[in-house]
Enzyme design. Structure first.
Site, PDB file in Angstrom:
ATOM      1  N   ASP A 586      50.059  40.404  38.231  1.00  0.00           N
ATOM      2  CA  ASP A 586      49.414  39.742  39.346  1.00  0.00           C
ATOM      3  C   ASP A 586      48.732  40.834  40.155  1.00  0.00           C
ATOM      4  OD1 ASP A 586      48.921  37.802  41.279  1.00  0.00           O
ATOM      5  OD2 ASP A 586      50.644  38.493  42.412  1.00  0.00           O
ATOM      6  N   LYS A 587      47.761  40.473  40.953  1.00  0.00           N
ATOM      7  CA  LYS A 587      47.106  41.536  41.723  1.00  0.00           C
ATOM      8  C   LYS A 587      47.706  41.656  43.122  1.00  0.00           C
ATOM      9  CE  LYS A 587      43.113  41.316  43.803  1.00  0.00           C
ATOM     10  NZ  LYS A 587      43.309  42.023  45.066  1.00  0.00           N
ATOM     11  N   PHE A 725      34.919  28.229  57.116  1.00  0.00           N
ATOM     12  CA  PHE A 725      34.603  28.990  55.905  1.00  0.00           C
ATOM     13  C   PHE A 725      34.634  28.089  54.689  1.00  0.00           C
ATOM     14  CE2 PHE A 725      35.835  31.495  52.251  1.00  0.00           C
ATOM     15  CZ  PHE A 725      34.982  32.570  52.341  1.00  0.00           C
ATOM     16  N   THR A 859      44.702  37.157  38.385  1.00  0.00           N
ATOM     17  CA  THR A 859      44.762  36.973  39.827  1.00  0.00           C
ATOM     18  C   THR A 859      44.022  35.710  40.232  1.00  0.00           C
ATOM     19  OG1 THR A 859      44.163  37.921  41.930  1.00  0.00           O
ATOM     20  CG2 THR A 859      42.747  38.460  40.087  1.00  0.00           C
ATOM     21  N   ARG A 970      40.454  34.191  39.528  1.00  0.00           N
ATOM     22  CA  ARG A 970      40.408  32.767  39.860  1.00  0.00           C
ATOM     23  C   ARG A 970      41.330  31.950  38.956  1.00  0.00           C
ATOM     24  NH1 ARG A 970      39.144  32.360  44.353  1.00  0.00           N
ATOM     25  NH2 ARG A 970      37.205  33.128  45.203  1.00  0.00           N
ATOM     26  N   LYS A 976      47.765  31.067  34.394  1.00  0.00           N
ATOM     27  CA  LYS A 976      48.376  32.365  34.098  1.00  0.00           C
ATOM     28  C   LYS A 976      49.371  32.221  32.959  1.00  0.00           C
ATOM     29  CE  LYS A 976      48.069  34.448  38.677  1.00  0.00           C
ATOM     30  NZ  LYS A 976      48.824  35.062  39.759  1.00  0.00           N
ATOM     31  N   ASN A1000      53.436  31.750  42.752  1.00  0.00           N
ATOM     32  CA  ASN A1000      52.418  31.367  41.785  1.00  0.00           C
ATOM     33  C   ASN A1000      52.534  32.138  40.485  1.00  0.00           C
ATOM     34  OD1 ASN A1000      51.730  33.741  42.944  1.00  0.00           O
ATOM     35  ND2 ASN A1000      49.554  33.296  43.119  1.00  0.00           N
TER      36      ASN A1000
END
EC number: 7.6.2.1
Lengths: 1306, 280
Positions: A586-587, A725, A859, A970, A976, A1000
């Site tokens: 994971d990042k 946003f 990620t 994304r 994943k 996650n």
């Protein structure tokens, strides 16, 4: 009712047999299950409906003849109730039939009409099953709700006890034979009723309400333990003997008991008993711990309301319908419907850290009609019923209805959604107390339903071990067979079979020849059964269990910051760490700290860096700015202030006042006292960064944003509009009105979306700065503003109003408006926020790549940031050629073309470099890095309609295989896992590792062979679900390169050595049969047979398995390439296995024939006396024990005192034991064959000489092989070893040697 | 036994043929035996290590246990009882005890001088003194102690009549003890008698002609077996056995040779390896 239009005769025959079979199975299994006390509900409500498994055993043709409609159903269909939206039947021929959830539900509830009517339901198969269900449902069991389960095989013992009578019933009531496919579960089992009615506070519903169906709910007890006090022994024994090895030994033991075998049952019974006992104790202890943990949870006090009073009770006594009060910072004891809170607006804040790992506060809303009830009495007066669905595991989905009764009026019904449902495991925050009514309790809470028992992961070593076991089993059987055959060949002459000196007994003579032969076969099996030692399993288990402590105790992996070291949740995978080929990481939070830090801002080209970072230490009230460039002039000053204000205002951060913190502290550290909360950590970082630069955002109050400027004055801005946003615009704006009446529009966003809209400002300087920052892996944002006049603002307002009121395409219209407004900006500057890489992350990744491990970053982050991080952590290098497989690219070309293009590039490269591939990452070869995003991935993964779904995957895999690094951005959590699975199941079956810190990542952690959790900020969800948890990413390096490598070496040596030493042990026995007339005479005494594996040779190898360091950990860490030496299960391949086996056979031959030559026709004591058969065996055994121990000593590179102690200690123990064993006439033995045998042997000179000789000879080939291989074809590991030896020990020798050799070479 | 052998006539003897078939074998010793000489009998193709045979004994009976004496272990079947009387010693091993009598004569100018054969000290000391014991009871009369038992089927005489000397009779008869220690291999030898050196000036057995008188009782022909008599002297190293010597020499030379080879390899390749490592 029987509506099947199939030939009855056929059916009956088929089903008749099925019935008999199934019946037998059911009886057996139920008996087993009952005996083990393990009849219990299946854990959750996921049932597998094996509709045609019994049919399957009759073969597809028969099936298709009997039931043409079932043809497509030849594979079992799996159906998840009720979470799955549709019912799937899939057959081998790709026949997929999906039915809508509703139809099935309706059908199963006994309304076939619904099912029939619905479109896709053409399948006779389903019809069949439904008909069966209906036909079986007798009137008296009207409560029966649904059709469940056809069981086949041993899964059955998990059936509900209550289903058993129904099964019996259906057997006796079988006018139709079809019922074996289905039976009913009584109404008491609420699991299958698809909605439930709850009476709040247990009040009877007012008359006129729907008919009361008594429903039973489980209490609030959480049960994670496996056993109870009563069923522990039978159940545990059952579980243990399900293991094939234990079962094997049990069989051997029973054979020994039943027939006349050469060895006494004790020899195998004792070790088996030992093993079983130890395991039982271990499991019992673990279960006891679980019981304790359960009790702690179940007994913790809960407040709830009874008759208007607050009562404290244990949590386990909570029932559905109870009204519960929860205070701040308490966890919810069960799933509650939120009735009212102490906050006036009927909201409460909750963190679900313990549930899904998200630490942010979420707002929940009380039911409208009840939020006014604030104290116990009021809440108790509530008269309501709740109808809701049966529990299901989805955390975010809930549908229900509450009926509130007011004074006999018609009830007011309100819908309930997930915003009203407080889940067990979540924690109440910022709210004094709440009231709620329990709707799901105990094992039915969503948390419990989400609690998956982790599937057992097995390591590659274990798999190859099992393969070897099978090989040995074959060897064993063939040995026994050979001996049996030879025995009868040899015995064909009567004087051999029964010489005058050795007559058979009467019963022996009469025995049937075949029976005799079979008994002999079994006896040989027993004689040689030690070739598969019980103790190997024990040793392996112990090695893993103790070994995991060594990992957990590793001080280097202890993190001061968290105060925790690594956690080991599974001890079975230690060696798997040494086999990793793919690392999926994971990042955020894993590679990076997940700790956004404001790094710098650039205003009109001038770079500002807060002191805090500049000086490398945190200065708390620092407000100064360190300007790198020259100080800006007058206009610059103005812009600068505007910039800071913009940052202060343009965000959606909420301020959480720490009112609860005592006042003194607050006044001292006023600026730090407020905590910013936002959905985006970047915004928090920005606001905090600006705070350090002197502008503090205080709060939003009545639409006025308050900021504290540098001069400690509070400025107020009226917030007029927020353009929030979104990821398409990639910017956000606010419109504020300052106290002076000026209206500003501040906008911040990604550079690509800001720059085109800027009309003035120092674009070039800012742009260059932004680009520089982006390359460094910083997250950059640009800030711009524009001043609006009052008219302009009113225009804007109008536009917005129109757009907002639009009924259709509102989003689109809003976007248009934003587009219109957000233009003609004046650029202010840019910010840079850093999500700092974890310490040594780059170093670790580099090391992993050097070790031949492919690192993939998965990620959810966006591509640019992720790519920057990848560059920063050296996953991608400068010279890495990046291949992109992104949505953008796919839009341009078709997926097909893109894939093929990439494939071509990669292959071309690969083709020219095939020879070099192994040398890996040398600088002149071209590396490829692949970037793929979630959307593209799902396109690739999507099965195509023409059934050739594998095609794209293959190409994709091929591309991936040739890339040194892959970045997937994304990604949804499930994607994943999907990726991990894809790689895991690819042709080479590589060993995968997934590492992550957040909820996650859990799915991928569970999916990978080895899952590693980071004990990080986002809760402990990942750590809890992982196999290992480490504090920081950098520890992965040590975990794999050192621990993994070492444990792999250790366990592979352990396994091989175990087989070796048992070949040495048993093969002489085999040879001996040729000299004792195949009479199954043992060569060794019973004591030796029993103790060889248990005590004479067990400890040294166990210790080796724990302590061995063939290369020092430091070296392993420094030289990651050593990892390649053990990759792909190198030490347990067939070559190694065969080598060890042959070594064992060779040694055995040496032992046996050495002793044979030594004792044959030789007088070996000095007084002329002779030795007998037991001395012969003892000589062989002595040589054996010494050789095997010395062999291990030769293999040991790392000697500690404890190694010395154990190795030499075992030998000493052997001698002492032998002396003792032969020194006394043991009264409990009925034979005294070993009496003084050992001493006599020791008193003979030739025996000594012979033993020494034989040991030497048997060790010689191994030594030779080692030396030769080392010198001629050294592996990298061995080179390192030699180097070290040379450097440390034999420095002078080497020096001399090299001198001589250099002189020779001249 | 070759057909030419004088003992050929005895091939078909049975256990209890009386009088025993006797035969004489003459042989010549080339060298004189200087120190104590051990006399062995050897049997071949006799599976003393057959499982059924090995376990067919009762150690507690042999250890003088009175209850086992009258109720021998089941392992002794089918040699456990005879005519409803327990057999002492029971079992196949005891039953098949070697019962040839060997007598050695030195032929010196046609006069046959018997050579004294010592029959004590041929069994392990511990066996004789600890492991094997006669049953205990009142008095030392073995006949009385063995009351109620019967002799093994094949024996001509009961166990208490194996020898005239009381300390070599019954279960502690050394011939019996030697026989009871089952051999490891089907071809084996057992110590029969000792010939002690009389004085320092004369070898124990001078070179010359000897003759061996055999009272041939023990049938081996039926299982294709052979009997031998072996005379041997013994050093501290045990008896004459070429195996150890040859093996030591072989292994020694292999080791030496390999040592040289390894040194050579070390010179040649060892250096290369270390140097190759340095760039790393």
């Amino acid at each position: 009712m029987h509506t099947l239009s199939v030939e009855r005769g056929c059916l009956e025959r088929v089903y008749g047999w099925s019935l008999v079979r199934l019946g037998l199975e059911l009886l057996v299994c139920s008996f087993l299950g009952l005996a083990a006390g393990s009849l219990q509900p299946l854990e959750s409500k996921t049932y597998q409906l094996y509709l045609c498994v019994p049919l399957l055993s009759w073969g597809e043709p028969a099936l298709s003849q009997v039931l043409p409609g079932l043809w497509g159903l030849s594979e079992c269909g799996a159906w998840q109730w009720p979470g799955a939206p549709a019912l799937h039947f899939q057959s081998s021929s790709g026949f997929v039939r999906a039915l809508t959830d509703r139809a099935v539900r309706g059908a199963l509830r006994g309304r076939p009409s619904t099912a029939m009517a619905s479109g896709p339901l053409r399948a006779p198969c389903l019809e069949l099953n439904l008909q069966v269900g209906l036909s079986l449902c007798p009137a008296s069991f009207g409560q029966c709700r649904s059709v469940v389960i056809v069981f086949h095989s041993f899964g059955l013992y998990r059936l509900l006890p209550c289903s058993f009578p129904f099964l019996i019933f259906s057997f006796f009531n079988s006018s139709y034979n079809l019922e074996l496919f289905s039976f009913y579960i009584c109404a008491g089992e609420e699991n299958w009723v698809d909605s439930r009615t709850i009476y709040v506070g247990h009040r009877e519903p007012p008359p006129g309400a729907e008919a009361y169906i008594p429903q039973r709910f489980p209490d609030n007890r959480i049960v994670s333990s496996k056993y109870t006090f009563w069923n522990f022994i039978p159940k545990n024994l059952f579980e243990q003997f399900r293991r094939i090895a234990n079962f094997y030994f049990l069989i051997i033991f029973l054979v020994q008991l039943i027939i006349d075998t050469p060895t006494s049952p004790v020899t195998s019974g004792l070790p088996l008993l030992f093993v079983i006992t130890v395991t039982a104790i271990k499991q019992g202890y673990e279960d006891w711990l679980r019981h304790k943990a359960d009790n702690a949870i179940n007994h913790c006090p809960v407040h709830f309301i009874q008759h208007g009073k607050l009562v404290r009770k244990q949590s386990r006594k909570l029932r559905v319908g109870d009204i519960v009060m929860v205070k701040e910072d308490e966890k919810f004891p069960c799933d509650l419907i939120f009735l009212s809170s102490s906050r006036g607006d009927g909201t409460c804040f909750v963190t679900t850290t313990g549930l899904d790992g998200e630490s942010s506060h979420k707002t929940y809303y009380a039911v409208q009609d009840t939020k006014a009830f604030h104290n116990e009495q009021e809440i108790d007066a509530l008269h309501a019923t709740i109808e809701c669905e049966q529990p299901q595991p989805d955390l975010y989905k809930f549908v229900g209805r509450i009926n509130v009764y007011h004074d006999r009026n018609e009830p007011i019904a309100r819908p309930l959604g997930s915003e009203n449902l407080l889940l067990r495991g979540a924690t109440l925050k910022n709210t004094e107390k709440i009231f709620g009514v329990a709707i799901y309790t105990g094992m039915e809470t969503k948390m419990a339903l989400n609690y998956q028992s982790k599937s057992q992961k097995r390591s590659a070593v274990e798999k190859s071990m099992n393969v070897f076991l099978v090989v040995y089993l074959c060897i064993l059987v063939s040995k026994a067979l050979i001996n049996t055959v030879l025995k009868y060949a040899w015995q064909s002459e009567p004087f051999r079979d029964e010489p005058w000196y050795n007559q058979k007994t009467e019963p022996e003579k009469k025995r049937n020849l075949f029976l005799q032969a079979f008994t002999d076969f079994l006896a040989f099996m027993v004689l040689f059964n030690y070739i598969i030692p019980v103790s190997m399993y024990v040793t392996v288990e112990m090695q893993k269990f103790l070994g995991s402590y060594f990992i957990a105790w590793d001080e280097e992996m202890f993190d001061e910051g968290i105060g925790e070291g690594p956690l080991v949740n599974t001890s079975d995978l230690n060696e798997e760490l040494g086999q990793i080929e793919y690392v999926f990481t994971d990042k955020t939070g894993t590679l990076t700290e997940n700790n956004m830090e404001f790094v710098e801002c650039c205003i009109e080209g001038h770079v500002y860096v807060p002191h805090v970072i500049c000086n490398g230490q945190i200065l708390h009230d620092c407000t100064g700015i360190d300007m790198i460039d020259s100080s800006p002039g007058g206009s610059g000053k103005e812009r600068e202030e505007l910039f800071f204000r913009a940052l202060c205002l343009c965000h959606t951060v909420q301020v959480k006042d720490d009112d609860s913190v005592d006042g003194l502290k607050k006044s001292q550290a006023q600026r730090r006292s407020c905590i910013y909360i936002s959905s985006s950590p970047d915004e928090v970082a920005l606001v905090e960064g600006i705070q350090r630069l002197g502008y503090t955002y205080l709060r939003l109050k009545d639409n006025y944003m308050e900021i504290l400027n540098r001069d400690n004055n509070i400025e107020k801005f009226e917030l007029l509009e927020v353009f929030s946003f979104d990821s398409v615009r990639r910017r956000m704006s606010v419109i504020v009105k300052s106290s002076t009446g000026d209206i500003f529009l501040f906008c911040k966003g990604a550079d690509s979306s800001i720059f085109p809209r800027v009309k003035e400002g120092k674009i070039e300087q800012v742009r260059s700065r932004v680009e520089r920052n982006a390359v460094e892996g910083l997250r950059t944002l640009c800030v711009a503003y524009k001043k609006l006049t009052a008219e302009e603002y009113s225009n804007v307002q109008k536009l917005l109003q129109n757009a907002k009121l639009a009924l259709q395409d509102r989003d689109k219209k809003l976007a248009e408006v934003y587009e219109k407004i957000e233009r003609d900006f004046i650029l202010l500057g840019a910010t840079a926020v850093e999500d700092r890489l974890q310490e040594k992350a780059a170093d670790t990744i580099e090391a992993l790549q050097k070790a031949g491990i492919k690192v993939w970053v998965l990620t959810g982050d966006k591509m640019e940031t992720a790519a920057a991080t990848c560059y920063a952590c050296k996953l991608f290098r400068r010279n890495t050629q990046i291949l992109e497989l992104t949505t953008k690219k796919i839009e341009e070309q078709s997926l097909h073309d893109v894939l093929f293009d990439l494939n071509k590039t990669v292959i071309r490269q690969n083709g020219s470099l095939t020879r070099d591939t192994y040398s890996g990452l040398s600088t002149d070869t071209q590396d490829y890095g692949l970037i793929i995003d979630g959307a593209a991935l799902s396109l690739i993964m999507k099965p195509r309609h023409d059934g050739s779904s594998g095609n794209y995957r293959e190409i994709f895999l091929n591309i991936c295989r040739n890339c040194s690094a892959v970045l997937c951005c994304r990604m949804a959590p499930l994607q994943k896992a999907q990726i991990v699975k894809l790689i895991k199941l690819s042709k080479e079956h590589p060993i995968t590792l997934a590492i992550g810190d957040g909820a996650n990542d859990v799915s991928m952690i569970l999916e990978a062979h080895v899952g590693i959790g980071i004990i990080g900020k986002e809760g402990r969800q990942a750590a809890r679900n992982s196999d290992y948890a480490i504090p920081k990413f950098k520890h992965l390096k040590k975990m794999l390169l050192v621990h993994g490598h070492l444990y792999y070496i250790r366990i592979s040596e352990l396994v091989q050595y175990f087989f070796y030493k048992n070949v040495c042990f048993i093969f002489p026995q085999f040879l001996y049969q040729f000299f004792c007339g195949f009479s199954q005479q043992t060569l060794y005494d019973t004591a030796y047979l029993t103790l060889y594996n248990i005590s004479f040779t067990s400890l040294p190898i166990l210790l080796y398995g724990l302590m061995e360091q063939h290369v020092s950990p430091d070296t392993l860490k420094r030289e990651p390439s050593l990892y390649r030496d053990v990759a792909k299960n190198a030490l347990l391949r067939w070559r190694a296995f065969i080598y060890w086996t042959f070594l064992g056979v060779f040694d055995a031959v040496v032992f046996f024939f050495g002793a044979y030559l030594l004792l044959d026709n030789t007088i070996v004591t000095s007084n002329g006396q002779v030795f007998g058969t037991w001395t012969f065996g003892t000589v062989v055994f002595t040589v054996l024990v010494f050789t095997v121990t010395f062999k291990l000593a030769l293999d040991t590179h790392y000697w500690t005192w404890i190694n010395h102690f154990v190795i030499w200690g075992s030998l000493v123990f052997y001698i002492v034991f032998s002396l003792l064993w032969g020194g006394i006439i043991w009264p409990f033995l009925n034979y005294q064959r070993m009496y003084y045998v050992f001493m006599q042997m020791l008193s003979s000179g030739p025996a000594w000489l012979g033993i020494i000789l034989l040991i030497t000879v048997s060790l010689l080939p191994d030594v030779l092989k080692k030396v030769f291989c080392r010198q001629l074809w050294p592996t990298a590991t061995e080179r390192i070893q030699t180097k070290h030896q040379c450097l440390s020990v034999e420095q002078s020798t080497i020096f001399m040697l090299s001198q001589t050799s250099s002189s020779l070479s001249f | 036994i070759k057909p030419s052998s004088p003992c050929n006539k005895c091939l078909n003897v049975s256990w209890d043929s009386t009088p025993p078939c006797t035969c004489t074998i003459n042989f010549t010793l080339e060298h004189s035996f200087e120190s104590n000489v051990f006399m062995y009998y050897g049997l071949s193709n006799f599976y003393q290590n057959h499982r059924r045979y090995v376990k067919s004994r009762d150690d507690s009976q042999l250890n003088g246990d009175n209850s086992s004496l009258l109720n021998p272990s089941k392992e002794c079947e089918p040699y456990r009882t005879n005519e409803d009387k327990p057999i002492a010693p029971c079992g196949a091993i005891a039953n098949s005890m070697f019962n040839d009598t060997l007598e050695l004569y030195r032929i010196d100018n046609d006069t046959r001088t018997p050579i004294t054969l010592i029959k004590k000290g041929i069994a392990w000391w511990t066996d004789k003194n600890v492991k094997f014991r006669n049953p205990t009871g009142d008095g030392n009369n073995l006949t009385a102690l063995f009351q109620g038992t019967t002799k093994p089927v094949n024996w001509p005489k009961p166990v208490y009549m194996l020898d005239s000397e009381p300390d070599n009779n019954g279960f502690i008869n050394e011939d019996f003890i030697v026989w009871m220690r089952t051999a490891a291999l089907p071809t084996f030898r057992k110590l029969y008698r000792l010939i002690e050196r009389k004085n320092n000036f004369q070898p124990t057995l001078q070179a010359g002609k000897y003759s061996l008188d055999i009272a041939y009782n023990y049938p081996v022909h039926s299982f294709d077996g052979r009997k031998r008599m072996i005379l041997s002297t013994i050093s501290w190293m045990g008896g004459k056995n070429p195996f150890l010597g040859i093996a030591y020499i072989t292994v020694g030379s292999i080791c030496f040779f390999l040592g040289v080879v390894l040194l050579f390899i070390h010179h040649k390749y060892g250096n290369r390896n270390t140097s190759a490592d340095i760039p790393n």
